[in-house]
Design an enzyme around this catalytic site. Structure first.
Site, PDB file in Angstrom:
ATOM      1  CB  ALA A 115      -0.888   0.127   1.356  1.00 21.87           C
ATOM      2  N   PRO A 116       0.402   2.270  -0.555  1.00 19.10           N
ATOM      3  CG  PRO A 116       0.550   4.569  -1.570  1.00 19.10           C
ATOM      4  CD  PRO A 116       1.230   3.857  -0.857  1.00 19.10           C
ATOM      5  N   GLY A 117       0.297   1.554  -3.289  1.00 20.02           N
ATOM      6  CA  GLY A 117       0.187   0.644  -4.599  1.00 20.02           C
ATOM      7  C   GLY A 117       1.074   1.157  -5.857  1.00 20.02           C
ATOM      8  CD  GLU A 137      -0.031  -2.161   3.785  1.00 16.90           C
ATOM      9  OE1 GLU A 137       0.598  -1.944   3.110  1.00 16.90           O
ATOM     10  OE2 GLU A 137      -0.001  -2.150   5.205  1.00 16.90           O
ATOM     11  CG  ASP A 164       1.967 -10.904  10.044  1.00 21.90           C
ATOM     12  OD1 ASP A 164       2.188  -9.676  10.895  1.00 21.90           O
ATOM     13  OD2 ASP A 164       3.050 -11.589  10.090  1.00 21.90           O
ATOM     14  CG  ASP A 181       8.920  -0.141  -1.128  1.00 22.63           C
ATOM     15  OD1 ASP A 181       9.946   0.352  -1.104  1.00 22.63           O
ATOM     16  OD2 ASP A 181       8.148   0.521  -1.295  1.00 22.63           O
ATOM     17  CB  CYS A 234      11.911   5.619   1.322  1.00 16.60           C
ATOM     18  SG  CYS A 234      11.033   5.936   2.883  1.00 16.60           S
TER      19      CYS A 234
HETATM   20  N1  SAM Z   1       5.239  -0.293  -1.412  1.00 11.86           N
HETATM   21  C1  SAM Z   1       4.431   0.707  -1.423  1.00 11.86           C
HETATM   22  C2  SAM Z   1       4.294   1.871  -2.716  1.00 11.86           C
HETATM   23  O1  SAM Z   1       5.050   1.637  -3.308  1.00 11.86           O
HETATM   24  O2  SAM Z   1       3.289   2.317  -2.878  1.00 11.86           O
HETATM   25  C3  SAM Z   1       4.972   1.521  -0.131  1.00 11.86           C
HETATM   26  C4  SAM Z   1       5.259   0.789   0.999  1.00 11.86           C
HETATM   27  S1  SAM Z   1       5.519   1.448   2.414  1.00 11.86           S
HETATM   28  C5  SAM Z   1       7.206   1.963   2.197  1.00 11.86           C
HETATM   29  C6  SAM Z   1       5.738   0.102   3.650  1.00 11.86           C
HETATM   30  C7  SAM Z   1       4.315  -0.519   3.961  1.00 11.86           C
HETATM   31  O3  SAM Z   1       4.660  -1.620   4.772  1.00 11.86           O
HETATM   32  C8  SAM Z   1       3.214   0.234   4.300  1.00 11.86           C
HETATM   33  O4  SAM Z   1       2.324   0.258   3.555  1.00 11.86           O
HETATM   34  C9  SAM Z   1       2.924  -0.538   5.658  1.00 11.86           C
HETATM   35  O5  SAM Z   1       1.732  -0.325   6.153  1.00 11.86           O
HETATM   36  C10 SAM Z   1       3.611  -1.785   5.578  1.00 11.86           C
HETATM   37  N2  SAM Z   1       3.931  -2.366   6.881  1.00 11.86           N
HETATM   38  C11 SAM Z   1       3.933  -1.831   8.289  1.00 11.86           C
HETATM   39  N3  SAM Z   1       4.391  -2.657   8.962  1.00 11.86           N
HETATM   40  C12 SAM Z   1       4.595  -3.984   8.274  1.00 11.86           C
HETATM   41  C13 SAM Z   1       4.783  -5.431   8.715  1.00 11.86           C
HETATM   42  N4  SAM Z   1       5.345  -5.586  10.050  1.00 11.86           N
HETATM   43  N5  SAM Z   1       5.004  -5.947   7.710  1.00 11.86           N
HETATM   44  C14 SAM Z   1       4.711  -5.908   6.455  1.00 11.86           C
HETATM   45  N6  SAM Z   1       4.505  -4.667   6.187  1.00 11.86           N
HETATM   46  C15 SAM Z   1       4.303  -3.844   7.076  1.00 11.86           C
END
Ligand code: SAM
Length: 455
Positions: A115-117, A137, A164, A181, A234
């Site tokens: 998310a968000p995609g 997500e 998860d 990511d 990031c």
């Molecule tokens: N890949 C997305 C994009 O390009 O639009 C952005 C992803 S963002 C950097 C990281 C994501 O990891 C968030 O949506 C967050 O909710 C999720 N996240 C948070 N804790 C997590 C966990 N324990 N395991 C997996 N994902 C997790």
């Protein structure tokens, strides 16, 4: 913009870090706006700016920098899913995939933290129609935003899940590619989002690094032998980048992959102590925000187990299929029913989709066509956003003003149209459904997506 002194201090050990230039680029107030075109819905301009006037993002074929940040909210093509506004550095994922894989054949790809995609819509554009993208997500509300963005993109070979990372142990040796990511401390976005500076701390960096290790360890069994892991953040912190590569080298049986980046792009290769190769994006050297990416190929693994689907979803009856076939071509699709809701799945991936439905928490799959009500089908918004609506279905081309009113879910006055379900179009691209009745037009744009602002 006051950058955390502890962050700056921790970065001075990194060879490619240029403190003065880095601080200057954060102070300059310069903002970079970029987006990626959706080839399913090609356009030649965005928000009134011809693409010919936009500089291309050199590492992403459909990526463009805009000369200024326009109002995307009031560009109907944005709502039609013709492009995705995405930070340019992160589009380097395209090079990671192109340089490590043969994208011309069918692949099973997992985007674990999706998310968000942004990355999911990008991956979808790079894989073939007969490939599968599982876009996952873990946070439920964010999974719904992800689903809405996938629907807007208009593809049919995506499954959205809300699981998860540890749930993916149910899919051992399954994926050809896993993109992580990772959730991170976010320093790479400070220039764009100065508020994020307040949330940064060395403790948070540590916490993120531990979580990243957990996520990778959990999802690793789901990657096939020979499969590719793409890891990105990031964050500028070594704990989440180079040290994380060392953690991968120590704990996962994986070979690092080298990527080629044209020296003119300003991307810096970074080699971790244990030989992993990563790519750093510094905003003072690259036209984009802070980003880090590394790729690995899995050495060991079992063999891909044969697909054993226990429960197949309900297929449509002949009559239901005939009703559905009035809305979209039926070849190459399997139509399934969940109560009254009809979904179309790509026929050659139907067993995979069934398996995912059985094992994961699926929030969206394939294409949601609509609801069967007696001998009729009430079309879903997702069908409008796809690119497969039958040409016999009515269409109404809207002016820009009408399109904005439609997207605000306001009443419309349109003359000369047949009554019945009608696709509302802007410059030939569907925005959603209208139901034209004698003396009235019902606006079916989803309430939760409507534009709340006035021009
Ligand atoms: N890949 C997305 C994009 O390009 O639009 C952005 C992803 S963002 C950097 C990281 C994501 O990891 C968030 O949506 C967050 O909710 C999720 N996240 C948070 N804790 C997590 C966990 N324990 N395991 C997996 N994902 C997790």
């Amino acid at each position: 913009m006051l950058l955390p002194a502890e962050l700056i201090q921790s970065l001075t050990a990194i060879r490619s870090f240029d403190k003065e230039a880095f601080e200057q680029v954060h102070l300059s107030g310069e903002q970079v706006t970029s987006l990626r075109i959706n080839l399913l819905k090609p356009v030649s301009e965005v928000a009134g700016i011809p693409l010919g006037e936009c500089q291309p993002v050199p590492w992403a074929e459909q990526g463009y920098y805009l000369p200024e940040r326009p109002s995307f909210t009031f560009d109907p093509l944005f709502h039609a899913g013709c492009y995705y506004v995405q930070e340019a550095s992160s589009m380097f994922l395209e090079q990671a995939l192109k340089q490590t894989l043969d994208l011309s054949g069918p692949l099973k790809v997992l985007d674990l933290c999706a998310a968000p995609g942004g990355k999911s819509t990008h991956i979808q554009s790079l894989i073939t129609k007969d490939s599968l993208l599982l876009s996952n997500e873990v946070i439920r509300s964010r999974a719904h935003v992800l689903r809405d963005n996938i629907i807007k993109w208009g593809a049919e070979n995506v499954v959205v899940t809300n699981n998860d990372p540890k749930d993916f142990s149910r899919l051992e040796d399954f994926f050809d590619v896993i993109v992580v990511d990772a959730p991170c401390s976010g320093s790479g976005l400070f220039r764009r989002d100065p508020d994020a500076i307040r949330e940064w701390s060395p403790d948070h960096v540590q916490l993120c690094a531990q979580r990243q290790q957990r996520i990778l360890a959990d999802v690793w069994p789901a990657l096939k032998k020979g499969g590719i892991l793409v890891y990105s953040t990031c964050s500028y912190s070594e704990e989440e980048d180079e040290q994380l590569m060392d953690w991968i080298s120590r704990h996962l049986e994986a070979d690092p992959c080298s990527l080629h980046a044209d020296p003119h792009w300003g991307i810096r290769e970074t080699v971790a102590a244990m030989g992993g190769k990563g790519y750093r994006f510094w905003p003072d050297k690259v036209k984009g925000e802070g980003f880090f990416i590394a790729c690995y190929r899995k050495k060991e693994g079992g063999h891909e187990p044969p697909l054993k689907v226990k429960k197949h979803p309900l297929a449509l009856t002949k009559q239901e299929k005939e009703i559905t076939g009035r809305w979209l071509p039926t070849e190459g699709k399997l139509f399934i029913r969940n109560q009254q809701t009809v979904y179309a799945w790509p026929l050659e991936q139907a067993s995979l989709f069934s398996l995912l439905l059985e094992k994961m928490r699926v929030v969206y799959s394939g294409l949601k066509v609509g609801e069967l009500v007696r001998d009729k089908l009430v079309p879903d918004h997702a069908l409008a956003m796809s690119t497969v609506v039958s040409p016999v279905v009515s269409r109404a081309e809207l002016t820009k003003e009408e399109a904005i009113r439609y997207l605000q879910r306001k009443d419309l006055l349109l003359n000369g149209h047949r009554s019945g379900w009608t696709l509302a179009l802007y410059e030939g691209h569907p925005l959603g459904w209208l139901n034209i009745l004698p003396g009235r037009i019902n606006n079916y744009y989803p309430k939760e997506l409507r534009i709340l602002k006035d021009i």
